[in-house]
Design an enzyme around this catalytic site. Sequence first.
Site, PDB file in Angstrom:
ATOM      1  N   TYR A   1      -2.762  -0.364   9.817  1.00 21.61           N
ATOM      2  CA  TYR A   1      -2.804  -1.026   8.646  1.00 21.61           C
ATOM      3  C   TYR A   1      -1.399  -0.877   7.727  1.00 21.61           C
ATOM      4  O   TYR A   1      -0.922  -1.733   7.285  1.00 21.61           O
ATOM      5  CB  TYR A   1      -3.929  -0.544   7.742  1.00 21.61           C
TER       6      TYR A   1
ATOM      7  N   LYS B   1     -16.939  -1.354   1.609  1.00 18.29           N
ATOM      8  CA  LYS B   1     -15.887  -1.246   2.187  1.00 18.29           C
ATOM      9  C   LYS B   1     -16.211   0.159   3.371  1.00 18.29           C
ATOM     10  O   LYS B   1     -15.662   0.705   4.336  1.00 18.29           O
ATOM     11  CB  LYS B   1     -14.886  -0.495   1.489  1.00 18.29           C
TER      12      LYS B   1
ATOM     13  N   SER C   1       0.894  -1.023  -0.033  1.00 21.05           N
ATOM     14  CA  SER C   1       0.127   0.055   0.092  1.00 21.05           C
ATOM     15  C   SER C   1       1.026   1.135  -0.115  1.00 21.05           C
ATOM     16  O   SER C   1       1.866   1.160   0.588  1.00 21.05           O
ATOM     17  CB  SER C   1      -1.106   0.084   1.104  1.00 21.05           C
TER      18      SER C   1
END
Length: 328
Positions: free
Chosen positions: A143, A184, A114
């Site tokens: 995350y 999401k 990411s």
Amino acid sequence: MILITGAAGFIGSNLAAGLNDRGLTDLVLCDRLRHGEKWKNIRAREFDDLIAPEALPAWLADRRERLRAVFHMGAISATTVTDGDAVARENLRFSIDLLDWCAAAGVPFIYASSAATYGDGSQGFDDRFTPEALAELTPLNLYAFSKHAFDRIVCRRRVDGGPLPPQCVGLKFFNVFGPNEFHKGSMQSVLTKLWPTIAGGGTVKLFKSHHPDYPDGGQKRDFVSVRDAERVMLWLLDHPEVSGLFNVGTGTARTFKDFISAGFAAAGRAPAIEYVDMPPEIRDKYQYFTEARLDRLRAAGYAEPMTRLEEAVTDYVRGYLSRENPYR
């Protein structure tokens, strides 16, 4: 046979669609559907099996000779998650176990990293894959930490000669948007979240800037179509000789105002935008600028142009969001 983890999620379900479009139906989808409508992301897909993540180790036990590739897209992806033990278990331990299996079985392994690993962006967005370069980055949430930690594990194995699959690729996805985002919640792209307001004739709300170098709505992101992300992954499937860590973006940062204005234009409306204060609890973790450097992806041989923002938004709005069935 191709295994996709996180296959009912956003990027995973689009990858499954892209593989189906190639005529590949021997897919094994690994995910949890839970109680919402996430299942709709794979409602139109052709596949051989659907298994839960906790059942994957047993399923893999006798599949060593049958898998062509593993695409590992599954993770707890909310940037607001606070359960560190769950993130360590689901994002890090699960990824290491899958990496080890692919290394032992000789199966190509392509995983989702990411752009969140870049932290506040002060160190730039260069996807250098060295221990020294990765050590310079400071993720700002759990995350991002989990993705960064796994990148570093893979990197150390590369440098030290540790066990790795014959093809091992990490993809630092930037701000991906497109069909199959609805499950999401707050992590949807801002266009998806605001589409009901745009379609309903209302005024959308964007965050004010709390940085002197950026006007309201002038915060910048590298917004990239999920179809471009899909094309990169399919290209990697076709080029098993390519390994490394690569950014996946357009290479051009655009403002939130640009992004939402493109949505209004696709809907045939003039922009109607109001700016509101950013919540204090996220101000010190907010990225004002992201932009993927694509030099290494291009040097690896990927030559397809990335879709221009306005074109990608128009395709998403008219091909999905504005239709009765917005799923791919």
